[in-house]
Design a protein around this motif. Structure first.
Motif, short mmCIF file in Angstrom:
data_model
loop_
_atom_site.label_atom_id
_atom_site.label_comp_id
_atom_site.label_asym_id
_atom_site.label_seq_id
_atom_site.Cartn_x
_atom_site.Cartn_y
_atom_site.Cartn_z
N VAL A 52 0.86 -1.24 -0.04
CA VAL A 52 -0.03 0.13 0.07
C VAL A 52 0.96 1.27 -0.17
CG1 VAL A 52 -1.66 1.26 1.24
CG2 VAL A 52 -2.11 -1.30 1.20
N ARG A 53 2.05 1.05 1.08
CA ARG A 53 2.68 2.43 0.75
C ARG A 53 3.47 2.44 -0.36
NH1 ARG A 53 6.36 2.55 5.86
NH2 ARG A 53 6.30 0.35 5.90
N ARG A 55 2.67 1.67 -3.32
CA ARG A 55 1.67 2.07 -4.38
C ARG A 55 1.46 3.80 -4.21
NH1 ARG A 55 -3.03 1.10 -7.43
NH2 ARG A 55 -3.57 2.88 -8.25
N ARG A 56 1.23 4.16 -2.91
CA ARG A 56 1.09 5.55 -2.59
C ARG A 56 2.32 6.42 -3.09
NH1 ARG A 56 -0.80 8.46 2.93
NH2 ARG A 56 -0.40 10.53 2.40
N ASP A 59 2.43 6.84 -6.88
CA ASP A 59 1.54 7.66 -7.38
C ASP A 59 1.95 8.98 -7.30
OD1 ASP A 59 -0.16 5.33 -8.12
OD2 ASP A 59 -1.54 5.58 -6.30
N THR A 309 3.51 12.74 2.25
CA THR A 309 3.50 11.59 1.81
C THR A 309 4.65 10.62 1.83
OG1 THR A 309 1.89 12.11 -0.03
CG2 THR A 309 3.14 10.22 -0.73
N CYS A 313 5.29 6.91 4.03
CA CYS A 313 5.65 6.05 3.27
C CYS A 313 7.12 5.56 3.81
CB CYS A 313 5.95 6.27 1.72
SG CYS A 313 4.50 6.49 0.84
#
Length: 576
Positions: A52-53, A55-56, A59, A309, A313
């Motif tokens: 999840v991290r 992917r963030r 992005d 962000t 992460c």
């Protein structure tokens, strides 16, 4: 300190460069940026990123405009392999973004890496590395130069075997610890790889030259890069890349000088995460270009969201003094700095008005602020903060920027003294709201008891009538040929209060009641000189209120002196 145990890098790596061109060059355009946060940065985390991290973070880098991203080390962990497969099986990565995957020069790991990218529609770079420096050859790999050459070429042949027919795949080679490798051997291995992989202008090979452990001053690294830039075979078929680390704290300087020396591509991490002291900081590098008028080709316009962000992460906070993004980097506490910044903003607004242009279109030249905080989404709220080291400029700036209250210079000095009393007592800083509170208490707050009260003022074309009440007496006086403020001071003189208005300054309040006016006066009474203010929707009423506040303070001083004299006489009579 046992400094004798260490040797200067020149005694280990002698760069055969008799003359150099990089000192005469200027940075004129952005290099190719390659964030390696998802691989190099990730492997340096105490808790590597979960899917999840990852992917963030990916992005975020896409949104910022990065066109080449190292996405993982697929042979090292299932998480990295699965993330690369996610990119292969979905359209998460825009078609114009190149994905880089990392592998050692080992056959089974190269094969696993190629499996991870099979079916990817994006352009892909397979990045193969092997350490080449003498200490690594001797202690880690246990081979000499000849043995290492064969190991690297074998890895290169494996890459061709597994991926040579993939039309969307290009190759990258890193002689790890390049900066501690003999220049002739580094050149030999790089030329061998471009020959093996048949580098061409249509399918260039990336040669990445890492300062894996920073051991020398930036000029030495620049010399090493320029030597390679000048001497590489197939130079027009090579993208020359650098990957500086920050062990000496000069990773940014190494990258900038390397670009001057011929590098076209820079690998690093956002805010400099990475092993030990980290990789070079791509945010600082990009905004350094921005500050010189060069478009970094990356969107840093919401730096706080970028920071939030990355902190999430990586689970690592960005230091408050980190260049450009830290909480305090656009903040001045020093009085001299604050005064200069305040004057700079005033001049900036004047230039904008003179040219009938928006302030955001005017060339930036504010003391102590290398870039406009607004460029990266910062407000001016924190540009100046006030503590015991602050001066009049900082205090005045807070009132003006937050509330639109503009103070005359001498009142700035007077208020700064009031604020300093508070900060020295508390040992901390004060907020804009606290500065306003100090300002209002010092100049706008009534005394507990008002000795003199203004009952009424009536003006006609030529006269002003003033009605005052003091100590139960109501007295009206009429004054001709002067304005209401002068008439009021004349009426006060009839009561024995001499109030000489030396400066009358009018301002307004930008928040709350927008039409509220403030009049500030510097006055001289029989006993002292001071400042007083009045606030009202009417400018005239605010001015009269300021004079009355001054009058009551002057009257209180006279009463205090009278009481003191009476006390002295009483003590004298008792002693007599």
């Amino acid at each position: 300190m046992p400094s004798h145990r260490y040797r200067d890098v020149h005694s280990r790596v002698d760069v055969p460069l008799a003359s150099r061109e990089w000192p005469n060059r200027m940075l004129e355009h952005a290099p190719l940026w390659v964030p390696v946060d998802l691989r190099d940065g990730n492997q340096a985390l105490a808790e590597p990123m979960d899917p999840v991290r990852k992917r963030r973070f990916f992005d975020l880098m896409i949104a910022m405009g990065y066109k080449e991203i190292e996405v993982g080390y697929p042979s090292a962990s299932r998480t990295d392999y699965d993330f690369v497969r996610l990119l292969a099986d979905t359209d998460i990565a825009p078609e114009d973004v190149t994905l880089v995957v990392f592998t050692p020069a080992r056959r089974e790991l190269i094969e696993r890496t190629v499996e991870s990218i099979r079916g990817v529609r994006n352009p892909v770079v397979i990045h193969m590395y092997t350490a080449t420096a003498p200490v690594w050859r001797d202690l880690v790999l246990g081979v000499d130069r000849t043995g290492l050459r064969e190991l690297i070429l074998a890895g290169g042949r494996d890459v061709l075997e597994f991926a040579g027919d993939m039309p969307n795949v290009r190759f990258e080679f890193s002689p790890e610890v390049f900066n501690l490798t003999e220049p002739d051997f580094a050149l030999e291995m790089c030329d061998a790889m471009t020959s093996l992989w048949d580098a061409s202008a249509d399918r260039p090979v990336i040669l990445n030259l890492p300062a894996t452990v920073e051991v020398a001053s930036p000029n030495v690294y620049a010399d090493q890069i320029e030597y390679m830039h000048r001497n590489l075979a197939r130079r027009d078929a090579v993208i020359l890349s650098v990957h500086p680390h920050n062990d000496r704290g000069t990773g940014v300087a190494c990258a900038e000088l390397a670009v001057l020396a011929g590098a076209e591509r820079v690998e690093g991490c956002l805010f400099g995460n990475g092993e030990r002291t980290g990789n070079v900081d791509l945010v600082t590098l990009g905004l350094n270009l921005h500050a010189q008028g060069v478009d970094p080709m990356i969107d840093f316009s919401d730096i706080d969201e970028i920071r939030r962000t990355v902190e999430h992460c990586n689970s690592i906070d960005v230091h408050p003094r980190h260049p450009y993004v830290g909480d305090l980097v656009h903040t001045a506490f020093s009085g001299t700095h604050q005064d200069a910044i305040k004057k700079g903003f005033a001049e900036h607004r004047s230039r904008a008005a003179a040219e009938s242009r928006a302030a955001s279109d005017i060339a930036w030249r504010i003391p102590y602020l290398p870039i406009d905080p607004a460029d990266i989404g910062r407000s001016y709220d924190a540009v100046i903060r006030v503590n015991s080291q602050s001066g009049k400029g900082g205090v005045a700036f807070l009132l003006e920027s937050e509330y639109g209250i503009v103070l005359p210079r001498r009142l700035q000095i007077d208020l700064a003294r009031e604020v300093q009393v508070r900060t020295e007592a508390s040992g901390g800083e004060v907020t804009p709201a606290e500065v306003r509170d100090i300002f209002e208490r010092a100049y706008l707050e009534d005394l507990p008891v008002r000795s003199i009260e203004l009952v009424d003022v009536e003006t006609t074309a030529h006269t002003t009538s003033v009605k005052l009440r003091a100590e139960g007496q109501l007295r009206t006086s009429t004054h001709s040929g002067i304005g209401p403020v002068e008439a009021l001071t004349a009426a006060l003189a009839d009561f024995g209060l001499l109030i000489d208005v030396r400066v009358l300054h009018q301002t307004s309040v930008a928040s709350g009641t927008d039409s509220e006016a403030i009049t500030l006066i510097e006055y001289r009474s029989e006993k002292s000189t001071g400042w007083a203010g009045g606030r009202h929707r009417s400018v005239l009423a605010a001015s009269l209120a300021a004079v009355m506040r001054a009058a009551n303070r002057a009257h209180a001083e006279l009463d205090a002196d009278t009481r003191a004299v009476q006390g002295d006489r009483h003590e004298a009579s008792l002693s007599g």
